[in-house]
Design a protein around this motif. Structure first.
Motif, PDB file in Angstrom:
ATOM      1  N   TYR A  27      20.801  66.872  15.915  1.00 33.19           N
ATOM      2  CA  TYR A  27      22.225  66.653  16.180  1.00 33.19           C
ATOM      3  C   TYR A  27      23.052  67.319  15.096  1.00 33.19           C
ATOM      4  CZ  TYR A  27      22.191  62.992  12.528  1.00 33.19           C
ATOM      5  OH  TYR A  27      22.073  62.322  11.344  1.00 33.19           O
ATOM      6  N   GLY A  28      24.366  67.385  15.339  1.00 32.99           N
ATOM      7  CA  GLY A  28      25.272  67.989  14.379  1.00 32.99           C
ATOM      8  C   GLY A  28      26.475  67.106  14.147  1.00 32.99           C
ATOM      9  N   ASP A  29      27.125  67.330  13.014  1.00 36.05           N
ATOM     10  CA  ASP A  29      28.331  66.593  12.673  1.00 36.05           C
ATOM     11  C   ASP A  29      29.215  67.486  11.813  1.00 36.05           C
ATOM     12  OD1 ASP A  29      30.225  64.604  12.303  1.00 36.05           O
ATOM     13  OD2 ASP A  29      29.174  63.696  10.612  1.00 36.05           O
ATOM     14  N   GLY A  30      30.387  67.848  12.321  1.00 40.16           N
ATOM     15  CA  GLY A  30      31.281  68.724  11.561  1.00 40.16           C
ATOM     16  C   GLY A  30      30.703  70.112  11.432  1.00 40.16           C
ATOM     17  N   VAL A  50      29.221  80.408  18.218  1.00 40.29           N
ATOM     18  CA  VAL A  50      29.602  79.615  19.391  1.00 40.29           C
ATOM     19  C   VAL A  50      30.418  78.376  19.026  1.00 40.29           C
ATOM     20  CG1 VAL A  50      28.682  78.126  21.217  1.00 40.29           C
ATOM     21  CG2 VAL A  50      27.716  80.404  20.854  1.00 40.29           C
ATOM     22  N   MET A  51      29.977  77.621  18.032  1.00 40.35           N
ATOM     23  CA  MET A  51      30.546  76.299  17.766  1.00 40.35           C
ATOM     24  C   MET A  51      31.813  76.404  16.922  1.00 40.35           C
ATOM     25  SD  MET A  51      28.508  74.526  19.547  1.00 40.35           S
ATOM     26  CE  MET A  51      29.127  72.916  19.131  1.00 40.35           C
ATOM     27  N   GLY A  52      32.854  76.967  17.522  1.00 44.03           N
ATOM     28  CA  GLY A  52      34.097  77.181  16.803  1.00 44.03           C
ATOM     29  C   GLY A  52      34.727  75.910  16.285  1.00 44.03           C
ATOM     30  N   GLY A 337      38.393  87.795   8.822  1.00 44.46           N
ATOM     31  CA  GLY A 337      38.449  86.377   9.149  1.00 44.46           C
ATOM     32  C   GLY A 337      37.147  85.672   8.864  1.00 44.46           C
ATOM     33  N   LEU A 338      36.589  85.029   9.871  1.00 42.33           N
ATOM     34  CA  LEU A 338      35.305  84.339   9.715  1.00 42.33           C
ATOM     35  C   LEU A 338      34.197  85.038  10.498  1.00 42.33           C
ATOM     36  CD1 LEU A 338      36.400  80.592   9.676  1.00 42.33           C
ATOM     37  CD2 LEU A 338      35.752  82.066   7.753  1.00 42.33           C
ATOM     38  N   PRO A 376      31.312  77.726  11.837  1.00 46.27           N
ATOM     39  CA  PRO A 376      32.351  77.054  12.631  1.00 46.27           C
ATOM     40  C   PRO A 376      33.725  77.375  12.063  1.00 46.27           C
ATOM     41  CG  PRO A 376      30.522  75.550  12.197  1.00 46.27           C
ATOM     42  CD  PRO A 376      30.268  76.780  11.382  1.00 46.27           C
ATOM     43  N   LEU A 377      34.701  77.532  12.936  1.00 53.46           N
ATOM     44  CA  LEU A 377      36.037  77.944  12.497  1.00 53.46           C
ATOM     45  C   LEU A 377      36.776  76.839  11.759  1.00 53.46           C
ATOM     46  CD1 LEU A 377      37.149  79.918  15.684  1.00 53.46           C
ATOM     47  CD2 LEU A 377      35.894  80.748  13.684  1.00 53.46           C
ATOM     48  N   VAL A 378      36.201  75.647  11.727  1.00 57.37           N
ATOM     49  CA  VAL A 378      36.848  74.504  11.077  1.00 57.37           C
ATOM     50  C   VAL A 378      36.338  74.278   9.661  1.00 57.37           C
ATOM     51  CG1 VAL A 378      37.407  73.345  13.235  1.00 57.37           C
ATOM     52  CG2 VAL A 378      35.179  72.918  12.155  1.00 57.37           C
TER      53      VAL A 378
END
Length: 405
Positions: A27-30, A50-52, A337-338, A376-378
């Motif tokens: 699983y993932g978180d953040g 994928v997981m922006g 960017g990223l 991830p973009l976050v």
């Protein structure tokens, strides 16, 4: 050892077309992933861009769960509201006219190629019309997408492929001019080459190719599957180039934040090239995936993802530059960017593996000697700092191993 059990089972049932790393994620978180044994990993690969929105985004999960309770699939013989909503939002972000939803980026490229061929057919061109693509490009693994992927390693086992594809040199406008003739119906290229080494198109090159297409009545088709959806610091990378707008654009990856969806978009003369019966898909554009995409587009706006990428991308650039200056083994630093890359003077496979297994840092390569940073973009600045600490340790350990050998 839950990890090992899953890997052993996988080797018995999964077709062997991947050389997977010896980790099974649960699983993932953040911006973190957790393996079957509960170990945490800092993710700077985002499932290959994928997981922006990262893992476990509550608003995204709620939207998908809500749609599951309503309707997951009907077929494209009927209308569905999520597809209309996702289409309206995507076209607004891209400033284009028509969209077709697919199941993947590869399928989006297939659709783009059909638009190019249908456009040439509609004009009455002879059936030997040509498409110009780029060397060192990557557009997918299906036979059509593979035909325009400028890499012999991927193509050779599956030849012969679609004929009349010519390959120019990316960022060399003269090489494109040399291939243009009365048979040319389209140019297909990534706005930022990803798999080919993280090379952004120069302003001169992209504007020049746009002008050539206009001059010869050919379509400009931009692949934004990896570099689009805010990753470059613009919603779509081409939007940072003055006077450039594609006739056709492909998107996928971060559009679904893990839900399998892609799309090809068209404007102007390309928006009416195909007619009913020319293209179709069973699953593409179904209510479930489109509800996910519509929510992704909402969240990008609400969370100001593009502005965040501009800020954190600048910080990542600064930190990777410092890393490069401290390590002669790093030969170059590229990107926007990223979506950034570090080119090494040696193969990066051992480094990527060591970072994963020993430092719990997920990285991916682009070619044999480039590490690709597509988190991830976050992510926040603290995540960049932590990534650099872990990467620094991995570089030191691998270099020490090379010296001892």
């Amino acid at each position: 050892m839950e990890n090992q059990q899953i890997m052993n089972r996988a080797e018995h049932v999964l077709y062997k077309t991947y050389n997977r790393f010896p980790v099974a994620f649960s699983y993932g978180d953040g911006v973190s992933l957790y393996d079957m044994d509960g170990q945490e990993y800092l993710d700077f690969g985002a499932g290959i861009a994928v997981m922006g929105l990262g893992y476990g985004c509550r608003e995204f999960k709620d939207a998908v769960k809500e749609q599951v309770d309503k309707l997951t699939h009907i077929s494209n013989l009927f209308y569905n509201e999520p597809a209309v909503e996702a289409g309206e939002k995507l076209l607004k972000a891209a400033q284009m006219e028509k969209v077709f939803f697919t199941n993947s980026g590869t399928e989006a490229v297939e659709g783009a190629l059909k638009i190019a061929k249908r456009y040439a057919y509609n004009k009455g061109m002879a059936p030997d019309y040509e498409i110009i693509a780029m060397k060192h490009s990557f557009h997918g693994r299906s036979l059509g997408a593979l035909s325009v992927t400028g890499n012999d390693h991927y193509q050779e086992p599956f030849a012969p492929l679609i004929p009349n594809i010519k390959f120019a040199t990316f960022n060399d406008l003269d090489s494109v001019k040399a291939l243009f003739n009365e048979k040319t119906c389209a140019v297909l290229m990534e706005t930022i080459q990803g798999e080919g080494g993280i090379y952004p198109a120069t302003e001169e090159f992209l504007t020049g190719v746009r002008a050539l297409c206009d001059e010869h009545d050919a379509l400009l088709m931009l692949d934004e599957i990896q570099c689009g959806m805010g990753r470059s610091g613009a919603m779509f990378a081409w939007q940072a180039y003055n006077g450039v707008k594609p006739d056709v654009m492909t998107v996928a990856k971060a559009l679904g934040n893990g839900v399998p969806i892609g799309a090809f978009l068209a404007s102007g003369k390309a928006a009416t090239a195909m007619v009913p019966g020319d293209h179709g898909t069973t699953y593409g554009g179904n209510p479930l995936v489109c509800a996910a995409a519509a929510k992704v587009l909402d969240l990008f706006e609400e969370k100001k993802i593009v502005e965040h990428v501009q800020e954190i991308g600048s910080y990542l650039w600064k930190k990777l530059d410092e890393l490069a200056q401290n390590h002669p083994v790093i030969a170059d630093h590229r990107g926007k960017g990223l979506i950034q890359g570090l080119e090494f003077t040696c193969p990066v496979g051992p480094l990527v593996k060591h970072a994963l297994l020993e430092e719990k840092l997920v990285l991916i390569s682009a070619g044999s000697n480039i590490i690709r940073f597509v988190p991830p973009l976050v992510i926040e600045k603290s995540d960049v700092d932590e990534m650099c600490l872990r990467l620094e340790k991995a570089i030191a350990a691998v270099l020490e191993g090379i010296r001892e050998a």
